[in-house]
Write an enzyme that holds these catalytic residues in place. Sequence first.
Site, PDB file in Angstrom:
ATOM      1  N   HIS A  27     -19.386  10.483 -21.188  1.00 47.12           N
ATOM      2  CA  HIS A  27     -20.808  10.518 -21.551  1.00 47.12           C
ATOM      3  C   HIS A  27     -21.172  11.836 -22.244  1.00 47.12           C
ATOM      4  O   HIS A  27     -22.094  12.556 -21.835  1.00 47.12           O
ATOM      5  CB  HIS A  27     -21.692  10.315 -20.319  1.00 47.12           C
ATOM      6  CG  HIS A  27     -23.019   9.710 -20.647  1.00 47.12           C
ATOM      7  ND1 HIS A  27     -23.674   8.828 -19.822  1.00 47.12           N
ATOM      8  CD2 HIS A  27     -23.833   9.857 -21.732  1.00 47.12           C
ATOM      9  CE1 HIS A  27     -24.828   8.465 -20.368  1.00 47.12           C
ATOM     10  NE2 HIS A  27     -24.942   9.089 -21.540  1.00 47.12           N
ATOM     11  N   ARG A  63     -25.530   2.158 -23.545  1.00 43.21           N
ATOM     12  CA  ARG A  63     -25.658   2.029 -22.107  1.00 43.21           C
ATOM     13  C   ARG A  63     -24.468   1.269 -21.552  1.00 43.21           C
ATOM     14  O   ARG A  63     -24.020   0.275 -22.140  1.00 43.21           O
ATOM     15  CB  ARG A  63     -26.974   1.338 -21.737  1.00 43.21           C
ATOM     16  CG  ARG A  63     -28.179   2.252 -21.939  1.00 43.21           C
ATOM     17  CD  ARG A  63     -28.142   3.403 -20.939  1.00 43.21           C
ATOM     18  NE  ARG A  63     -29.134   4.445 -21.184  1.00 43.21           N
ATOM     19  CZ  ARG A  63     -28.872   5.591 -21.784  1.00 43.21           C
ATOM     20  NH1 ARG A  63     -27.665   5.843 -22.259  1.00 43.21           N
ATOM     21  NH2 ARG A  63     -29.811   6.504 -21.918  1.00 43.21           N
TER      22      ARG A  63
END
Length: 311
Positions: free
Chosen positions: A275, A227
């Site tokens: 990502h 994260r």
Amino acid sequence: MALLIETGLSNWISDADLAKEVLHQSPGADVRTPDTIGDPAEITMVAVSTLQDAHIERLPNLKLVQKLGAGVETIVGNPNLPDHIRVARLRPDAPAQEIAEWFLAHILRAQRHLGDYEAAQRRSEWSPKAPRITSETKVGVLGLGTIGTRTALMLKGLGFQVMGWSRSPKQIDSVTCLHGQNVLPELLGQCDYVCAILPSTLQTVGLFDADILAAMKPGSHLLNAGRGDLIDETALIAALDAGTPGHAVLDVTSQEPLPLDSPLWQHPGVTITPHVSGWHLGDALADVARNFERLSSGQPLLHEIDRGRGY
């Protein structure tokens, strides 16, 4: 009762393709997409990548939010999500393998000096360097869930020295596992590479601040595929300028997409990937189908989140 699939993403698997796969897993299920939603009051479960407030507002009988992935912090942290709505995540094997491969790819790139050779080629320069020795290289894996365990075992199988770290005690064959925040600086000081695959919780947000970054081994590599809020990015820039760590590889950032004016884009000590470390869901969509069936029949859900703990 109906299931709505609405990822909210335009650059990933389409809602229609996801719905088709769920129907393959559960023929006859009432699976809808934004194009076929019909009466919103009939939707009891929504499968999303990101939960929007609009879902909560327009789906009055919503009972379950199914995350199409692992990270659920933005869902459980949504103050507008009523307490009675349950949350579940996926634990898919395919992206776990892909994320482990992402870590391995960047570690091997550094081990074999591939970035240096690319730069040397642009200079038309023949500059051999001895590769780093795998058996003398220590890798720390932070977060020992499905993905972290897969990563640790993959690296151990290739001959790296591997240490694992988690909030609570874990055991992995042939991997030294530590737990608790008080031992984290000691682990960081030993590792040539640190692979972070931690969830976003009250304990992990901003965990990699100036003090923790300073505890890392000089010249080491910090790789984050967990994260983006794990790392204080301002502190990271200062730490990289000081050489501790020597390089950061970030698949996640505090704001995504990464703003054009972020100094991370141009910093010579940073590698950015958008990502993409884990992409495919593989057979995990079967769990989406099973959870819809379980919700409909009142059975326990697969991978349900404790909203109080956040995971």
